[in-house]
Design a protein around this motif. Structure first.
Motif, PDB file in Angstrom:
ATOM      1  N   PRO A 134      23.780  83.497  46.990  1.00 57.39           N
ATOM      2  CA  PRO A 134      23.546  82.697  45.775  1.00 57.39           C
ATOM      3  C   PRO A 134      24.071  81.283  45.957  1.00 57.39           C
ATOM      4  O   PRO A 134      24.986  81.045  46.762  1.00 57.39           O
ATOM      5  N   PRO A 135      23.517  80.320  45.239  1.00 62.77           N
ATOM      6  CA  PRO A 135      23.993  78.927  45.353  1.00 62.77           C
ATOM      7  C   PRO A 135      25.487  78.830  45.019  1.00 62.77           C
ATOM      8  O   PRO A 135      25.972  79.426  44.065  1.00 62.77           O
ATOM      9  N   GLY A 136      26.233  78.089  45.796  1.00 62.96           N
ATOM     10  CA  GLY A 136      27.655  77.872  45.559  1.00 62.96           C
ATOM     11  C   GLY A 136      28.556  78.895  46.212  1.00 62.96           C
ATOM     12  O   GLY A 136      29.791  78.702  46.245  1.00 62.96           O
ATOM     13  N   SER A 137      27.995  79.988  46.734  1.00 65.08           N
ATOM     14  CA  SER A 137      28.814  81.019  47.358  1.00 65.08           C
ATOM     15  C   SER A 137      28.744  80.875  48.867  1.00 65.08           C
ATOM     16  O   SER A 137      27.797  80.295  49.401  1.00 65.08           O
ATOM     17  N   VAL A 138      29.747  81.409  49.522  1.00 61.44           N
ATOM     18  CA  VAL A 138      29.815  81.338  50.979  1.00 61.44           C
ATOM     19  C   VAL A 138      29.359  82.684  51.542  1.00 61.44           C
ATOM     20  O   VAL A 138      29.833  83.742  51.111  1.00 61.44           O
ATOM     21  N   ALA A 139      28.431  82.609  52.513  1.00 63.93           N
ATOM     22  CA  ALA A 139      27.890  83.838  53.100  1.00 63.93           C
ATOM     23  C   ALA A 139      28.915  84.455  54.032  1.00 63.93           C
ATOM     24  O   ALA A 139      29.650  83.761  54.753  1.00 63.93           O
ATOM     25  N   SER A 140      28.972  85.753  53.990  1.00 61.45           N
ATOM     26  CA  SER A 140      29.836  86.467  54.920  1.00 61.45           C
ATOM     27  C   SER A 140      29.228  86.402  56.317  1.00 61.45           C
ATOM     28  O   SER A 140      28.092  85.957  56.506  1.00 61.45           O
ATOM     29  N   LYS A 141      30.012  86.887  57.303  1.00 63.74           N
ATOM     30  CA  LYS A 141      29.526  86.861  58.678  1.00 63.74           C
ATOM     31  C   LYS A 141      28.270  87.699  58.830  1.00 63.74           C
ATOM     32  O   LYS A 141      27.302  87.287  59.486  1.00 63.74           O
ATOM     33  N   GLU A 142      28.242  88.879  58.195  1.00 66.13           N
ATOM     34  CA  GLU A 142      27.072  89.739  58.295  1.00 66.13           C
ATOM     35  C   GLU A 142      25.855  89.111  57.615  1.00 66.13           C
ATOM     36  O   GLU A 142      24.740  89.167  58.135  1.00 66.13           O
ATOM     37  N   GLN A 143      26.116  88.494  56.436  1.00 70.27           N
ATOM     38  CA  GLN A 143      25.016  87.838  55.728  1.00 70.27           C
ATOM     39  C   GLN A 143      24.453  86.681  56.548  1.00 70.27           C
ATOM     40  O   GLN A 143      23.234  86.455  56.588  1.00 70.27           O
ATOM     41  N   GLN A 144      25.367  85.926  57.214  1.00 64.38           N
ATOM     42  CA  GLN A 144      24.920  84.795  58.019  1.00 64.38           C
ATOM     43  C   GLN A 144      24.079  85.256  59.206  1.00 64.38           C
ATOM     44  O   GLN A 144      23.072  84.629  59.575  1.00 64.38           O
ATOM     45  N   GLU A 145      24.466  86.399  59.803  1.00 62.92           N
ATOM     46  CA  GLU A 145      23.686  86.930  60.914  1.00 62.92           C
ATOM     47  C   GLU A 145      22.291  87.369  60.458  1.00 62.92           C
ATOM     48  O   GLU A 145      21.290  87.118  61.135  1.00 62.92           O
ATOM     49  N   LEU A 146      22.254  88.017  59.272  1.00 60.18           N
ATOM     50  CA  LEU A 146      20.938  88.410  58.740  1.00 60.18           C
ATOM     51  C   LEU A 146      20.081  87.194  58.437  1.00 60.18           C
ATOM     52  O   LEU A 146      18.873  87.172  58.695  1.00 60.18           O
ATOM     53  N   LEU A 147      20.763  86.148  57.879  1.00 60.28           N
ATOM     54  CA  LEU A 147      20.027  84.936  57.531  1.00 60.28           C
ATOM     55  C   LEU A 147      19.463  84.257  58.782  1.00 60.28           C
ATOM     56  O   LEU A 147      18.309  83.835  58.812  1.00 60.28           O
ATOM     57  N   ASN A 148      20.293  84.162  59.831  1.00 61.41           N
ATOM     58  CA  ASN A 148      19.834  83.518  61.067  1.00 61.41           C
ATOM     59  C   ASN A 148      18.694  84.314  61.714  1.00 61.41           C
ATOM     60  O   ASN A 148      17.738  83.729  62.241  1.00 61.41           O
ATOM     61  N   ALA A 149      18.821  85.650  61.682  1.00 57.20           N
ATOM     62  CA  ALA A 149      17.763  86.472  62.272  1.00 57.20           C
ATOM     63  C   ALA A 149      16.437  86.296  61.523  1.00 57.20           C
ATOM     64  O   ALA A 149      15.361  86.226  62.124  1.00 57.20           O
ATOM     65  N   GLN A 150      16.536  86.201  60.193  1.00 54.42           N
ATOM     66  CA  GLN A 150      15.307  86.044  59.415  1.00 54.42           C
ATOM     67  C   GLN A 150      14.671  84.674  59.647  1.00 54.42           C
ATOM     68  O   GLN A 150      13.454  84.551  59.745  1.00 54.42           O
ATOM     69  N   LEU A 151      15.556  83.625  59.732  1.00 56.85           N
ATOM     70  CA  LEU A 151      15.025  82.293  60.018  1.00 56.85           C
ATOM     71  C   LEU A 151      14.328  82.258  61.379  1.00 56.85           C
ATOM     72  O   LEU A 151      13.278  81.637  61.541  1.00 56.85           O
TER      73      LEU A 151
END
Length: 884
Positions: A134-151
């Motif tokens: 969500p806007p304003g929140s910091v992604a966890s390490k797992e969330q960041q990995e999922l985000l990078n994989a999707q990008l």
């Protein structure tokens, strides 16, 4: 298939879903379904989906649908339907799997593939929004990995799409430029430019497909040839699939596609799927079944599968007996390759022998019952069986039994069959049976007895004793003496027949000359307008010598019958003959007349003694209104050699007769001139033939048009007279590759509403008959049939083909010739045609039966006249006339 289609349409309108589903299932088992039928079926089933088990049935239906043809719309519907189930366990991975398969199948489709790519990207972008924090929140390490994989998935999809030449790919490149934060990488830009170059090469072919009318076969063929030269297997496959989606009933296209897959890609699932679809679309084509059986064996299919496919092939309904022989040979070859002949006995060997026996029974019973012949006149299957028994099984006894059977089937008179058997005995038998075979050959052979006699003598020179040699010499001499006697008797009969024909021809010539002399003397006694009218009529319709074009060629002349009947039409009851109406003068007539009156024709440059037939050609079928035929012919033939003289033939009134002789200085020019045969002159094909003296060569004939059934050619009747070759070609090329078109015209060049169209093969011609017969062309209903031209029989010339004007009966031929001057004493009004003309062969109708009536059929007061059963008096005739 049309019946199924109409049934499905009716059931869908009435909403009977259960019966509709059964009808679709049955049709899908028998035929591949079109894109339209599949989409309607899938949409109906999707609306009925209630729970997850129903969704699985729809998935199964989609899997069946995408196997029939390559259809981007069905794949798009499939991926969109799978997105609706992404919430289930493993749903996202299932959606991605279906998208990847869709890209493999239709992602290279230059005009429709982009829709699959865009739907895939949109799906992944939606998934990206679900993994972003969500806007304003910091992604966890797992969330960041999922985000990078999707990008990375989205970046990869853009890069893959930009490497493929697709329409409007410039917009995709601009979209990626806006979406990528770091800009488009150089490697992606390089691939994009290469794809653009490929797109430019393919654009002319895509534009040709866009503007052409279905089925676009010629345009697809050009596109396929281009892609095959480019050499990219994936692109070759996609263009073949696109062409077959619109030309699924063209066997040659399937043959070309499956051959490419067999020799280039060699991927088992892809190859076997294409072969299966080919035989489902064109089951009547034996070559497709044969290739399918070979592909199954090549890719290691189990024995039961190959057997099932072969049994389906036997029930496919081939169009000729030879097809069944060839498919049996393919199956027997496969079974022979399965046998291990090192063993004395094996189940495979028993199966092979049983198959040979079954094939012979099948050809003898099933095939012969359908085609009136087995298709294996030379007993090829039995010959192969005998060789297998001799070579692999060392069973010469069985081989000899088989050859005995072959010879009893009418093959004993052929030398080549005996020599085949002799070679078998020579290779695997013994000298005793070789000698026996050759002695029987000398006794039975009727086509080349000298050949088998030489073989027997040479055999005895190598292996025989003196007694064997003496027996062979005596046998061969007796045979050859008998053959020479028979040939002498046949030659004597032919010589007698030739003399009789020559005497008959001489008698006819003398009778014709006497008749002309008698007519000429009668003309001098006529006076006034009557003499003038009858003279003109005799010159217009008088009997000339038979046209050399008809004597030499024996071609169809559909206009001759009407001319003969006009010659025999009487004018009334009590007048001998009324003056005929003046015919419209053809163009060029007055010019010929003026030339005739202004200056007499120059004498021929070459005397008859100096003319040489071997240096001359006969040119016919020229238009009667051809201006300056001599100059025209000189211009046409000047490239063949030095033209010494052109002799056009004219009537007594100076009208060109439509044929001429062209004399060359060198006989080598004749062969070049014959190559101009069929070249068009003022819209008519010019016939060029060797110049042959019919008196010296009475049996010489040149047949240009076949009079036997031509299964690769169709006959079209009922065409509008305004129909052109271009119009007809546009109509016919929808059903196959058109090789030639011939519009039938009369001698003056006017169309008759008939045409012959030649296709590349019989299947295309059959398809054209099925699709075109009974259709409309410019408000005319056309009839289409397989070409079966009428035979040219001399007796047919005298038979009436139609009744002109007042439906007058043809006078019987007798001592007075064709009865041109005989008078009918029967009023025209008493004739009527009793039965409509019945269609017989292409371009011919059966002769109508004429009866006589007073005009009221079957009613009271009817007076019938039948000259064979009852003769009427003058009083009877008067009563009938008074009634009229």
């Amino acid at each position: 298939s049309d019946s199924f289609f109409n049934l499905i349409k009716l059931l869908r309108q009435e909403g009977k879903l259960h019966r509709l589903r059964k009808a679709r299932q049955k049709m899908s088992e028998l035929f591949p379904l079109t894109e339209e039928i599949w989409l309607d079926w899938l949409k109906d089933e999707i609306r009925l989906t209630e729970d997850e088990s129903d969704r699985e049935k729809v998935y199964e239906l989609f899997e069946r649908a995408v196997k029939d043809y390559m259809c981007p719309e069905i794949w798009l519907e499939y991926v969109q339907y799978s997105i609706g189930g992404m919430g289930a366990q493993g749903g996202i991975e299932r959606v991605r799997s279906i998208f990847e398969r869709a890209l493999t199948a239709v992602g290279l489709h230059m005009t429709k593939g982009a829709s699959i790519w865009e739907a895939y990207r949109e799906f992944e972008i939606v998934i990206l929004s679900t993994v972003q924090p969500p806007p304003g929140s910091v992604a966890s390490k797992e969330q960041q990995e999922l985000l990078n994989a999707q990008l990375e998935r989205i970046h990869t999809l853009f890069r893959r799409q930009l490497a493929v030449p697709l329409m409007d790919m410039e917009g995709t490149y601009a979209e990626y430029s806006d979406w990528a934060d770091d800009g488009v990488p150089e490697t992606v830009t390089h691939q994009y430019r290469r794809a653009l170059q490929q797109l430019e090469k393919c654009k002319p072919f895509e534009e040709a497909l866009l503007v052409s009318e279905p089925p676009k076969l010629a345009e697809y063929q050009a596109y396929i040839d281009f892609e095959m030269k480019e050499g990219d297997p994936a692109r070759v496959q996609i263009i073949f699939e696109r062409a077959l989606a619109e030309n699924c009933l063209v066997p040659d296209l399937w043959i070309k596609y499956t051959m490419y897959l067999d020799r280039q890609l060699k991927i088992k699932d892809l190859v076997l799927s294409a072969h299966e679809r080919a035989v489902r679309n064109c089951p009547w084509t034996m070559g497709l079944w044969k290739s399918y059986l070979l592909a199954l064996e090549r890719h290691g299919a189990d024995h039961q599968t190959v057997t099932d496919v072969f049994e389906k092939a036997l029930n496919a309904g081939f169009i000729q007996a030879a097809d069944y022989v060839e498919i049996w040979q393919s199956n027997l070859d496969y079974l022979r390759r399965r046998v291990d002949f090192s063993k004395e006995w094996s189940r495979e060997l028993d199966e092979l022998r049983a198959a040979f026996a079954r094939s012979l029974d099948y050809l003898k019973e099933d095939v012969k019952e359908r085609f009136s012949e087995s298709g294996d006149l030379s007993c090829i299957i039995m010959q192969i069986w005998a060789r297998i028994e001799a070579l692999h099984c060392k069973n010469m006894q069985k081989a000899r039994e088989l050859w005995d059977s072959i010879m009893t089937k009418g093959n004993a008179k052929y030398a080549n069959m005996w020599l085949e058997y002799y070679n078998l005995e020579r290779s695997y038998g013994d000298a005793v049976h070789c000698r026996k075979a050759l002695h029987r050959a000398v006794q039975c052979t009727s086509d080349y007895p000298e050949h088998v006699c030489d073989v027997l003598l040479n055999f005895e020179r190598v292996e025989g004793s003196l007694e064997d040699w003496d027996a062979a010499v005596q046998k061969t001499e007796t045979k050859l003496n008998r053959v020479n006697e028979q040939r002498a008797r046949v030659a004597e009969k032919e010589a007698v027949l030739a003399r009789q024909e020559e005497e008959k021809a001489e008698h006819r010539r003398k009778a014709k000359a006497d008749k002309k002399a008698q007519k000429k003397s009668q003309k001098t006694d006529r006076a006034g307008d009557k003499r003038k009218a009858e003279d003109e009529y005799e010159e217009e319709w008088g009997e000339d010598e038979e046209l050399p074009s008809k004597r030499l060629r024996g071609e169809e002349d559909f206009g001759s019958t009407a001319k003969e009947e006009h010659m025999e039409t009487e004018s009334g009851l009590f007048s001998r003959r009324a003056p005929p109406p003046r015919k419209t003068e053809p163009p060029g007539f007055r010019k010929n007349q003026q030339g005739l009156s202004e200056a007499p024709r120059q004498p021929q440059d070459i005397s008859k003694e100096q003319r040489k037939d071997e240096e001359c050609v006969f040119v016919s079928n020229l238009p009667f209104n051809l201006e300056d035929p001599e100059g025209k012919m000189r211009t046409l033939f000047q490239g063949c050699g030095t033209v010494q003289q052109v002799r056009p033939i004219f009537t007594a009134k100076g009208v060109f007769k439509g044929y001429c002789y062209v004399q060359f200085e060198d006989r080598l020019a004749v062969s070049e001139a014959l190559k101009l045969d069929r070249q068009e002159v003022d819209g008519r094909p010019m016939f060029v033939s060797p110049c042959v003296d019919k008196n010296k060569n009475p049996d010489f004939k040149v047949f240009k048009y076949k009079t036997a059934m031509e299964k690769h050619k169709i006959f079209i009747s009922g065409l509008p007279y305004s129909c052109t070759k271009e119009t007809l070609e546009d109509l016919c090329k929808q059903h196959g590759t058109v090789k030639t078109i011939r519009l039938v015209t009369n001698r003056s060049g006017k169309p008759k509403g008939l045409a012959y169209v030649e296709y590349e093969n019989e299947a295309q011609a059959s398809q054209a008959v099925l699709k075109m017969d009974g259709t409309m062309l410019e408000n005319f209903t056309i009839s289409v049939a397989i070409s079966n031209p009428p035979s040219r029989k001399m007796e047919d010339k005298a038979a009436p083909s139609r009744i002109l004007g007042a439906a007058m009966l043809r006078q019987p031929q007798g001592a007075r010739g064709k009865g041109r001057t005989q008078i009918s004493l029967l009023p025209r009004s008493l004739y009527r045609q009793s039965a409509p003309d019945a269609k017989a062969e292409n371009g011919t109708v059966s002769a109508p039966h004429a009866t006589v009536t007073d005009g009221v059929h079957g009613g009271p007061g009817t007076a019938s006249l039948d000259t064979q059963t009852k003769s009427l008096s003058n009083e009877d005739f008067a009563k009938m006339l008074l009634k009229k």
